[in-house]
Design an enzyme around this catalytic site. Structure first.
Site, short mmCIF file in Angstrom:
data_model
loop_
_atom_site.label_atom_id
_atom_site.label_comp_id
_atom_site.label_asym_id
_atom_site.label_seq_id
_atom_site.Cartn_x
_atom_site.Cartn_y
_atom_site.Cartn_z
N ASP A 44 37.72 45.68 39.75
CA ASP A 44 38.27 44.72 40.71
C ASP A 44 38.63 43.41 40.00
O ASP A 44 39.15 42.48 40.62
CB ASP A 44 37.36 44.50 41.93
CG ASP A 44 35.99 43.96 41.58
OD1 ASP A 44 35.68 43.82 40.38
OD2 ASP A 44 35.21 43.67 42.51
N SER A 45 38.40 43.36 38.66
CA SER A 45 38.98 42.28 37.84
C SER A 45 40.50 42.31 37.97
O SER A 45 41.18 41.35 37.59
CB SER A 45 38.55 42.44 36.37
OG SER A 45 38.82 43.75 35.93
N ASP A 83 36.31 50.58 41.05
CA ASP A 83 35.41 49.60 41.68
C ASP A 83 35.52 49.65 43.20
O ASP A 83 36.64 49.70 43.74
CB ASP A 83 35.78 48.18 41.22
CG ASP A 83 34.82 47.65 40.18
OD1 ASP A 83 33.69 48.17 40.08
OD2 ASP A 83 35.21 46.72 39.45
N LYS A 112 32.17 52.43 41.25
CA LYS A 112 31.19 51.45 40.77
C LYS A 112 30.96 50.41 41.87
O LYS A 112 31.92 50.02 42.55
CB LYS A 112 31.69 50.75 39.49
CG LYS A 112 30.75 49.63 39.01
CD LYS A 112 31.07 49.18 37.59
CE LYS A 112 32.22 48.21 37.46
NZ LYS A 112 32.04 46.95 38.22
N GLU A 114 28.33 46.79 42.96
CA GLU A 114 27.48 45.73 42.39
C GLU A 114 26.18 45.57 43.17
O GLU A 114 26.18 45.63 44.40
CB GLU A 114 28.25 44.40 42.41
CG GLU A 114 29.52 44.43 41.58
CD GLU A 114 30.28 43.10 41.58
OE1 GLU A 114 29.80 42.12 42.19
OE2 GLU A 114 31.36 43.07 40.97
N GLU A 181 26.23 42.89 32.93
CA GLU A 181 27.22 41.84 32.61
C GLU A 181 26.54 40.49 32.40
O GLU A 181 25.77 40.02 33.26
CB GLU A 181 28.25 41.75 33.76
CG GLU A 181 29.30 40.66 33.49
CD GLU A 181 30.54 40.76 34.36
OE1 GLU A 181 30.67 41.72 35.13
OE2 GLU A 181 31.39 39.86 34.24
O1 KIV Z 1 36.01 44.55 37.40
C1 KIV Z 1 35.75 44.77 36.22
O2 KIV Z 1 36.61 44.81 35.35
C2 KIV Z 1 34.36 44.96 35.87
C3 KIV Z 1 33.99 44.87 34.43
C4 KIV Z 1 34.04 43.47 33.98
C5 KIV Z 1 32.68 45.51 34.14
O3 KIV Z 1 33.54 45.13 36.71
#
Ligand code: KIV
Length: 258
Positions: A44-45, A83, A112, A114, A181
């Site tokens: 989600d970056s 994510d 993924k 959090e 992280e």
């Molecule tokens: O969103 C993302 O790119 C991430 C990484 C920084 C682990 O969660």
């Protein structure tokens, strides 16, 4: 070419370092997939480095589905992890399973999310539905407003204890790996030896079972800000600026087209 699965990734702990890079579109997914990178993370970056949002809390399921589908069209070897965006797994198990399922149907092989103990029932529910889950501890960017910024976590003994416990809980809840992280390297080492699933570090030092970087950071896409732990393996910002300037010059001078 052998497809990478979550089983492959689990078996890499203590034998081979796991490599992870983010991708958000077809061309970069294709390039990474043609390399030897184990996992493509549709992070989600996306919100920060592609969509221009101030942080990841702006990213929606619609955004994630659109970009996961593009990545899936470009990659057929690496494991694709997508994510789960902000609030897509906080509104109950039913909603979380439904959203995780949509990401799998978009082409991801795992999702993924959090958090530690507080998301353990959700991790259990999603894995019980047959969907592999990667955890994410330490600096969890979806909690940026609670942290008061993108700050290093786990610096006190108390915080470190909670993070070690959270990692164990994620493993017990069925997670196949966990991202660590921005935590101190010694704490990352301690977590790595405390659990039997692989740890993937970012800004967490060299002792994790693998490493992840945001593609746009490691390629040097931005010349204003790059996190301090990132090594720039290219300077794409410069390369694009040079190419664009040369194109403008050549068109204006009548050198292109010939
Ligand atoms: O969103 C993302 O790119 C991430 C990484 C920084 C682990 O969660």
């Amino acid at each position: 070419m052998k497809k990478t699965t979550t089983k492959t990734i689990r078996e890499m702990k203590n034998s081979k370092k796991i490599t992870v890079l983010t991708a958000y579109d077809y061309p970069t997914a294709k390039i990474i997939d043609e390399s030897d990178c184990d996992i493509i993370l549709v992070g989600d970056s996306l919100g920060n480095v592609v969509l221009g949002y101030p942080n990841t809390t702006y990213v929606t399921m619609e955004d994630m589905l659109h970009h996961t589908k593009a990545v899936a069209r470009g990659a057929n070897r690496a494991l694709i992890v997508a994510d789960m965006p902000f609030l897509s797994y906080h509104l109950g198990e039913y909603k979380a399973i439904e959203n995780a399922g949509l990401l799998i149907q978009a082409g991801a092989g795992a999702v993924k999310l959090e958090g530690g103990e507080c998301v353990a029932p959700i991790v259990r529910a999603i894995t019980n539905a047959g969907i592999p889950v990667m955890g994410h501890l330490g600096l969890t960017p979806q909690s940026v407003n609670q942290f008061g910024g993108h700050l290093m976590q786990g610096k006190t003994e108390e915080q470190a204890k909670i993070l070690i416990e959270d990692a164990k809980i994620l493993e017990e809840s069925g997670a196949f790996a966990v991202v660590l992280e921005c935590i101190p390297p010694k704490l990352a080492a301690k977590i790595t030896e405390s659990i039997s699933i692989p740890t993937i570090g970012i800004g967490a030092g060299p002792y994790c079972d693998g490493q992840v970087l945001v593609l746009h950071d490691m390629l040097g896409f931005y010349d204003d800000f790059t996190p301090s732990f990132v090594k720039k393996y290219a300077n794409i910002n410069n390369d694009i600026k040079q190419a664009v300037s040369q194109y403008i010059d050549e068109v204006q001078n009548g050198e292109y087209p010939k």
